[in-house]
Design an enzyme around this catalytic site. Structure first.
Site, PDB file in Angstrom:
ATOM      1  N   GLY A  42       0.904  -1.210  -0.183  1.00 32.36           N
ATOM      2  CA  GLY A  42      -0.062   0.111   0.081  1.00 32.36           C
ATOM      3  C   GLY A  42       0.657   1.439  -0.019  1.00 32.36           C
ATOM      4  O   GLY A  42       0.339   2.288  -0.469  1.00 32.36           O
ATOM      5  N   GLU A  98       3.965   3.954   6.037  1.00 33.86           N
ATOM      6  CA  GLU A  98       2.815   3.055   5.877  1.00 33.86           C
ATOM      7  C   GLU A  98       1.731   4.131   4.942  1.00 33.86           C
ATOM      8  O   GLU A  98       1.876   5.347   5.022  1.00 33.86           O
ATOM      9  CB  GLU A  98       2.200   2.896   7.022  1.00 33.86           C
ATOM     10  N   ASP A 102      -4.329   1.253  10.888  1.00 32.64           N
ATOM     11  CA  ASP A 102      -5.802   0.670  11.002  1.00 32.64           C
ATOM     12  C   ASP A 102      -5.920   0.102  12.535  1.00 32.64           C
ATOM     13  O   ASP A 102      -5.845   1.016  13.325  1.00 32.64           O
ATOM     14  CB  ASP A 102      -6.345  -0.411   9.824  1.00 32.64           C
ATOM     15  N   GLY A 104      -3.179  -0.915  14.123  1.00 37.86           N
ATOM     16  CA  GLY A 104      -1.975  -0.740  14.449  1.00 37.86           C
ATOM     17  C   GLY A 104      -0.963  -1.833  14.789  1.00 37.86           C
ATOM     18  O   GLY A 104       0.202  -2.002  15.100  1.00 37.86           O
ATOM     19  N   LEU A 107       2.075  -1.858  12.318  1.00 33.26           N
ATOM     20  CA  LEU A 107       3.057  -0.992  12.552  1.00 33.26           C
ATOM     21  C   LEU A 107       3.745  -1.213  13.881  1.00 33.26           C
ATOM     22  O   LEU A 107       5.060  -1.204  14.044  1.00 33.26           O
ATOM     23  CB  LEU A 107       2.237   0.383  12.775  1.00 33.26           C
ATOM     24  N   ARG A 164      -5.774   0.538  -6.444  1.00 41.62           N
ATOM     25  CA  ARG A 164      -4.524   0.965  -5.885  1.00 41.62           C
ATOM     26  C   ARG A 164      -4.069   2.375  -6.625  1.00 41.62           C
ATOM     27  O   ARG A 164      -3.638   3.275  -6.106  1.00 41.62           O
ATOM     28  CB  ARG A 164      -3.626   0.027  -5.953  1.00 41.62           C
TER      29      ARG A 164
HETATM   30  C1  PRP Z   1      -2.708  -2.519   5.183  1.00 39.45           C
HETATM   31  C2  PRP Z   1      -1.841  -1.367   5.172  1.00 39.45           C
HETATM   32  C3  PRP Z   1      -1.262  -1.568   6.455  1.00 39.45           C
HETATM   33  C4  PRP Z   1      -2.118  -2.540   7.267  1.00 39.45           C
HETATM   34  C5  PRP Z   1      -2.668  -1.678   8.515  1.00 39.45           C
HETATM   35  O1  PRP Z   1      -2.077  -3.539   4.616  1.00 39.45           O
HETATM   36  O2  PRP Z   1      -0.992  -1.203   4.314  1.00 39.45           O
HETATM   37  O3  PRP Z   1       0.099  -2.373   6.259  1.00 39.45           O
HETATM   38  O4  PRP Z   1      -2.987  -2.985   6.456  1.00 39.45           O
HETATM   39  O5  PRP Z   1      -3.465  -2.508   9.195  1.00 39.45           O
HETATM   40  P1  PRP Z   1      -3.224  -2.612  10.650  1.00 39.45           P
HETATM   41  O6  PRP Z   1      -3.152  -1.422  11.238  1.00 39.45           O
HETATM   42  O7  PRP Z   1      -4.762  -3.033  11.163  1.00 39.45           O
HETATM   43  O8  PRP Z   1      -2.252  -3.813  10.899  1.00 39.45           O
HETATM   44  P2  PRP Z   1      -2.728  -4.845   3.887  1.00 39.45           P
HETATM   45  O9  PRP Z   1      -2.608  -6.110   4.757  1.00 39.45           O
HETATM   46  O10 PRP Z   1      -4.235  -4.599   3.412  1.00 39.45           O
HETATM   47  O11 PRP Z   1      -1.905  -5.099   2.482  1.00 39.45           O
HETATM   48  P3  PRP Z   1      -1.519  -4.132   1.105  1.00 39.45           P
HETATM   49  O12 PRP Z   1      -0.782  -2.932   1.850  1.00 39.45           O
HETATM   50  O13 PRP Z   1      -0.579  -4.997   0.578  1.00 39.45           O
HETATM   51  O14 PRP Z   1      -2.629  -3.595   0.644  1.00 39.45           O
END
Ligand code: PRP
Length: 177
Positions: A42, A98, A102, A104, A107, A164
């Site tokens: 992302g 990032e 969401d 957390g 991270l 995207r």
């Molecule tokens: C999304 C985003 C973060 C993560 C945040 O990635 O890019 O890395 O979710 O979520 P969290 O705070 O609940 O951990 P995703 O798994 O959707 O993968 P992508 O970036 O490949 O779309």
């Protein structure tokens, strides 16, 4: 692909990314090199715009993670490493980049992982944050926008790998999920 009205337009995003880059340029004015670590997938568009506005010397790395099963899992270790950075971060000044924080969990996991690599400093940067979804508190040193709990797409963010490369950020209505 359906036409979605912007939640954040290209201009609004651009202005905010310029502000974040300005702060990073000021904060790291005296370091010899900054390492931007982008979290795939992302962050790739945000990172590429941010990096091109930096005047401080920097290199770019990527890291990839995946969550075990559901992201709703109670297990704090529900995130796993899929792809590591290519070079050592020991003694480096690191900014973890990032697209969205969401729950957390991602991270928080990455901070634990990368702090163990003994960087000189490590900070976090996220374009978006959904505070209403927080399960693990993490400091976001450079934050673009706080948003409510809706599904957003574009500017790197996807829904089932679609949207995207939409140049702006939009809410994806429930009927399209
Ligand atoms: C999304 C985003 C973060 C993560 C945040 O990635 O890019 O890395 O979710 O979520 P969290 O705070 O609940 O951990 P995703 O798994 O959707 O993968 P992508 O970036 O490949 O779309």
């Amino acid at each position: 692909m359906i036409a979605l009205p912007p939640l954040m337009s290209e201009d609004v995003i651009r202005t905010r990314v310029e502000q974040l880059a300005g702060r990073i340029n000021t904060d790291y004015a005296n370091v010899s090199e900054l390492v931007l670590v982008g979290v795939l997938t992302g962050s790739f568009i945000f990172l590429s715009d941010l990096a091109r506005l930096l005047t401080v010397p920097h290199r770019v790395e990527f890291i990839a993670v995946s969550s075990y099963g559901s992201r709703e899992s109670e297990d704090p270790e529900s995130v796993r490493l899929l792809m590591d950075v290519r070079r050592s971060l020991e003694g480096e000044h690191v900014v973890l980049v990032e697209d969205i924080v969401d729950t957390g969990k991602t991270l928080a996991y990455l901070m634990r992982l990368l702090e163990a690599r003994r960087p000189d400093s490590i900070k976090t940067c996220s374009l978006l944050h959904k505070p209403g979804r927080t399960e693990q508190e993490v400091d976001i040193d450079y934050l673009g926008f706080t948003i409510s709990d809706s599904w957003v797409v574009g500017y790197g963010l996807d829904y089932a790998e679609k949207y995207r490369t939409l140049p702006y950020i939009a809410e994806l209505p429930v009927e399209y999920r």
